[in-house]
Design a protein around this motif. Structure first.
Motif, PDB file in Angstrom:
ATOM      1  N   ALA A 212      56.053  38.448  34.718  1.00  0.00           N
ATOM      2  CA  ALA A 212      57.070  39.475  34.509  1.00  0.00           C
ATOM      3  C   ALA A 212      56.480  40.879  34.574  1.00  0.00           C
ATOM      4  CB  ALA A 212      57.750  39.270  33.155  1.00  0.00           C
ATOM      5  N   CYS A 213      55.191  41.001  34.289  1.00  0.00           N
ATOM      6  CA  CYS A 213      54.549  42.322  34.213  1.00  0.00           C
ATOM      7  C   CYS A 213      53.924  42.779  35.529  1.00  0.00           C
ATOM      8  CB  CYS A 213      53.468  42.310  33.132  1.00  0.00           C
ATOM      9  SG  CYS A 213      54.089  42.097  31.453  1.00  0.00           S
ATOM     10  N   TYR A 214      53.593  41.820  36.406  1.00  0.00           N
ATOM     11  CA  TYR A 214      52.853  42.188  37.619  1.00  0.00           C
ATOM     12  C   TYR A 214      53.537  41.625  38.857  1.00  0.00           C
ATOM     13  CZ  TYR A 214      49.462  43.048  33.956  1.00  0.00           C
ATOM     14  OH  TYR A 214      48.858  43.488  32.811  1.00  0.00           O
ATOM     15  N   SER A 215      53.314  42.310  39.954  1.00  0.00           N
ATOM     16  CA  SER A 215      54.005  41.912  41.183  1.00  0.00           C
ATOM     17  C   SER A 215      53.071  41.384  42.263  1.00  0.00           C
ATOM     18  CB  SER A 215      54.800  43.101  41.740  1.00  0.00           C
ATOM     19  OG  SER A 215      53.945  44.196  41.994  1.00  0.00           O
ATOM     20  N   ARG A 216      51.775  41.728  42.200  1.00  0.00           N
ATOM     21  CA  ARG A 216      50.833  41.300  43.231  1.00  0.00           C
ATOM     22  C   ARG A 216      49.792  40.361  42.642  1.00  0.00           C
ATOM     23  NH1 ARG A 216      49.303  46.853  46.351  1.00  0.00           N
ATOM     24  NH2 ARG A 216      49.027  47.569  44.206  1.00  0.00           N
ATOM     25  N   PHE A 217      49.577  39.257  43.355  1.00  0.00           N
ATOM     26  CA  PHE A 217      48.641  38.240  42.878  1.00  0.00           C
ATOM     27  C   PHE A 217      47.760  37.781  44.035  1.00  0.00           C
ATOM     28  CE2 PHE A 217      52.285  38.155  40.113  1.00  0.00           C
ATOM     29  CZ  PHE A 217      51.735  38.032  38.845  1.00  0.00           C
ATOM     30  N   TYR A 218      46.530  37.388  43.679  1.00  0.00           N
ATOM     31  CA  TYR A 218      45.549  36.961  44.678  1.00  0.00           C
ATOM     32  C   TYR A 218      44.852  35.709  44.168  1.00  0.00           C
ATOM     33  CZ  TYR A 218      46.348  41.829  45.887  1.00  0.00           C
ATOM     34  OH  TYR A 218      46.952  43.018  46.187  1.00  0.00           O
ATOM     35  N   THR A 219      44.363  34.901  45.099  1.00  0.00           N
ATOM     36  CA  THR A 219      43.689  33.675  44.693  1.00  0.00           C
ATOM     37  C   THR A 219      42.458  33.436  45.543  1.00  0.00           C
ATOM     38  OG1 THR A 219      44.003  31.327  44.206  1.00  0.00           O
ATOM     39  CG2 THR A 219      44.945  32.143  46.259  1.00  0.00           C
ATOM     40  N   CYS A 220      41.530  32.675  44.980  1.00  0.00           N
ATOM     41  CA  CYS A 220      40.350  32.215  45.716  1.00  0.00           C
ATOM     42  C   CYS A 220      40.617  30.770  46.130  1.00  0.00           C
ATOM     43  CB  CYS A 220      39.106  32.293  44.826  1.00  0.00           C
ATOM     44  SG  CYS A 220      37.650  31.494  45.528  1.00  0.00           S
ATOM     45  N   ASN A 221      40.479  30.482  47.405  1.00  0.00           N
ATOM     46  CA  ASN A 221      40.772  29.141  47.896  1.00  0.00           C
ATOM     47  C   ASN A 221      39.694  28.124  47.533  1.00  0.00           C
ATOM     48  OD1 ASN A 221      43.221  29.885  49.111  1.00  0.00           O
ATOM     49  ND2 ASN A 221      42.143  30.613  50.948  1.00  0.00           N
ATOM     50  N   ALA A 222      38.569  28.616  47.010  1.00  0.00           N
ATOM     51  CA  ALA A 222      37.486  27.704  46.614  1.00  0.00           C
ATOM     52  C   ALA A 222      37.632  27.275  45.156  1.00  0.00           C
ATOM     53  CB  ALA A 222      36.134  28.354  46.849  1.00  0.00           C
ATOM     54  N   CYS A 223      37.697  28.248  44.244  1.00  0.00           N
ATOM     55  CA  CYS A 223      37.770  27.906  42.818  1.00  0.00           C
ATOM     56  C   CYS A 223      39.200  27.940  42.288  1.00  0.00           C
ATOM     57  CB  CYS A 223      36.898  28.851  42.001  1.00  0.00           C
ATOM     58  SG  CYS A 223      37.494  30.563  41.920  1.00  0.00           S
ATOM     59  N   HIS A 224      40.149  28.472  43.090  1.00  0.00           N
ATOM     60  CA  HIS A 224      41.579  28.519  42.757  1.00  0.00           C
ATOM     61  C   HIS A 224      41.903  29.427  41.573  1.00  0.00           C
ATOM     62  CE1 HIS A 224      41.971  25.353  45.674  1.00  0.00           C
ATOM     63  NE2 HIS A 224      41.147  24.574  44.996  1.00  0.00           N
ATOM     64  N   ARG A 225      40.969  30.314  41.219  1.00  0.00           N
ATOM     65  CA  ARG A 225      41.292  31.298  40.190  1.00  0.00           C
ATOM     66  C   ARG A 225      42.336  32.273  40.723  1.00  0.00           C
ATOM     67  NH1 ARG A 225      35.827  30.263  38.933  1.00  0.00           N
ATOM     68  NH2 ARG A 225      35.390  30.151  36.686  1.00  0.00           N
ATOM     69  N   LEU A 226      43.136  32.801  39.796  1.00  0.00           N
ATOM     70  CA  LEU A 226      44.135  33.808  40.141  1.00  0.00           C
ATOM     71  C   LEU A 226      43.690  35.173  39.624  1.00  0.00           C
ATOM     72  CD1 LEU A 226      47.570  32.101  39.422  1.00  0.00           C
ATOM     73  CD2 LEU A 226      46.626  32.740  41.643  1.00  0.00           C
ATOM     74  N   PHE A 227      44.035  36.212  40.381  1.00  0.00           N
ATOM     75  CA  PHE A 227      43.704  37.578  39.992  1.00  0.00           C
ATOM     76  C   PHE A 227      44.961  38.433  40.115  1.00  0.00           C
ATOM     77  CE2 PHE A 227      39.944  35.541  41.637  1.00  0.00           C
ATOM     78  CZ  PHE A 227      38.935  35.926  40.769  1.00  0.00           C
ATOM     79  N   TRP A 228      45.090  39.396  39.196  1.00  0.00           N
ATOM     80  CA  TRP A 228      46.218  40.317  39.228  1.00  0.00           C
ATOM     81  C   TRP A 228      45.751  41.660  38.693  1.00  0.00           C
ATOM     82  CZ3 TRP A 228      45.749  35.985  36.252  1.00  0.00           C
ATOM     83  CH2 TRP A 228      45.580  36.172  34.881  1.00  0.00           C
ATOM     84  N   GLU A 229      46.582  42.688  38.841  1.00  0.00           N
ATOM     85  CA  GLU A 229      46.168  44.052  38.549  1.00  0.00           C
ATOM     86  C   GLU A 229      46.439  44.395  37.090  1.00  0.00           C
ATOM     87  OE1 GLU A 229      48.156  46.311  41.519  1.00  0.00           O
ATOM     88  OE2 GLU A 229      46.894  45.542  43.148  1.00  0.00           O
ATOM     89  N   GLY A 230      45.728  43.703  36.201  1.00  0.00           N
ATOM     90  CA  GLY A 230      45.877  43.910  34.774  1.00  0.00           C
ATOM     91  C   GLY A 230      44.871  44.912  34.229  1.00  0.00           C
ATOM     92  N   SER A 231      44.597  44.810  32.936  1.00  0.00           N
ATOM     93  CA  SER A 231      43.725  45.788  32.283  1.00  0.00           C
ATOM     94  C   SER A 231      42.298  45.724  32.832  1.00  0.00           C
ATOM     95  CB  SER A 231      43.734  45.569  30.768  1.00  0.00           C
ATOM     96  OG  SER A 231      43.310  44.242  30.452  1.00  0.00           O
ATOM     97  N   HIS A 232      41.830  44.507  33.142  1.00  0.00           N
ATOM     98  CA  HIS A 232      40.480  44.379  33.694  1.00  0.00           C
ATOM     99  C   HIS A 232      40.408  45.063  35.060  1.00  0.00           C
ATOM    100  CE1 HIS A 232      36.518  42.873  34.307  1.00  0.00           C
ATOM    101  NE2 HIS A 232      36.851  42.073  35.309  1.00  0.00           N
ATOM    102  N   TRP A 233      41.442  44.901  35.859  1.00  0.00           N
ATOM    103  CA  TRP A 233      41.506  45.555  37.169  1.00  0.00           C
ATOM    104  C   TRP A 233      41.488  47.070  37.005  1.00  0.00           C
ATOM    105  CZ3 TRP A 233      45.216  48.790  39.352  1.00  0.00           C
ATOM    106  CH2 TRP A 233      45.112  48.995  40.728  1.00  0.00           C
ATOM    107  N   ARG A 234      42.233  47.595  36.036  1.00  0.00           N
ATOM    108  CA  ARG A 234      42.266  49.046  35.822  1.00  0.00           C
ATOM    109  C   ARG A 234      40.892  49.569  35.398  1.00  0.00           C
ATOM    110  NH1 ARG A 234      47.410  47.592  33.854  1.00  0.00           N
ATOM    111  NH2 ARG A 234      46.651  47.459  31.700  1.00  0.00           N
ATOM    112  N   SER A 235      40.167  48.793  34.594  1.00  0.00           N
ATOM    113  CA  SER A 235      38.818  49.199  34.194  1.00  0.00           C
ATOM    114  C   SER A 235      37.891  49.252  35.400  1.00  0.00           C
ATOM    115  CB  SER A 235      38.259  48.225  33.149  1.00  0.00           C
ATOM    116  OG  SER A 235      39.028  48.236  31.976  1.00  0.00           O
TER     117      SER A 235
END
Length: 247
Positions: A212-235
């Motif tokens: 609900a908070c974010y609109s763009r998401f990314y994934t790694c096809n190897a480990c399948h982790r998801l990434f989004w533009e949250g607080s860690h991304w802003r840092s």
């Protein structure tokens, strides 16, 4: 007996004892010593050197030293194109792929964040790092000058700074990385490219509050982790921003 006079420039002085820094000094050379042998005997890894002049002439590492030679040793040049003068390597010194030693995990993480292919495993032995560098044409990153003196390593950087953020800034400045950076394009864990995925697909794998908070998401096809533009991304953006301003 062969005596040669040496003068090291810029950051190469950091490898010398205080009494030899930023000035010419004369020393006795080993019998049939090459330029490379004496530079490393004086404490400077050959991977830190980009240009050697003997009596004003550009020479290669294999050049034998003669009595009375005057040797000027220079580090990497960023602002000047000195390619017509280079004699110490067959290939350019810098290719923007790295392998980091066991003590630089934080730096490896930040380089991946910046988009640079960086191999790291805290179980890598020095022999493995040297072999990877030779086989894959990677730049060795280390705070161990003895590792950089290994014969098979032709591309390497001694990292002077102690903290990861400072180390990243040091490499950006020394290797002019800003123009090649592709922030947030690699998985921080696998060192492989990320790909974007639809919000609907991400919603199947994440709590609804995140979707609900974010609109763009990314994934790694190897480990399948998801990434989004949250607080860690802003840092991370705050850390990288000043390094990318000049590109």
């Amino acid at each position: 007996m062969t005596r040669a006079t040496f003068r090291f420039y810029e950051e190469l002085n950091d490898f010398l004892p205080a009494e030899r820094r930023r000035q010419a000094f004369t020393c006795i050379c080993a019998r049939a010593a090459t330029v490379k042998h004496m530079i490393e005997a004086l404490g400077v890894p050959h991977t830190e050197v980009e240009l050697v002049l003997v009596d004003g002439e550009s020479v290669g590492f294999e050049r034998l030293l003669h009595d009375g030679d005057r040797v000027a040793v220079y580090p990497k040049f960023e602002a000047l194109d000195i390619s017509p003068l280079l004699k110490v390597r067959e290939r350019p010194l810098r290719r923007l792929r790295f392998v980091a030693d066991a003590h630089l995990g934080g730096l490896a993480h930040l380089l991946r964040m910046s988009g640079f292919d960086t191999l790291y495993d805290n179980h890598f032995a020095d022999e493995q790092i040297a072999a990877i560098a030779e086989q894959q044409g990677r730049i060795v990153l280390t705070r161990d000058r003895e590792l950089l003196k290994r014969r098979i390593i032709s591309h390497g950087c001694y990292v002077h700074a102690l903290k990861p953020a400072q180390q990243l800034r040091e490499l950006f400045e020394r290797l002019d990385l800003a123009r090649s950076a592709r922030p947030f394009s690699l998985c921080l864990h696998c060192n492989l490219p990320l790909s974007s995925i639809d919000k609907e697909e991400a919603a199947e794998r994440l709590p609804s509050r995140l979707c609900a908070c974010y609109s763009r998401f990314y994934t790694c096809n190897a480990c399948h982790r998801l990434f989004w533009e949250g607080s860690h991304w802003r840092s991370m953006v705050a850390l990288l921003g000043p390094l990318l301003d000049d590109r």
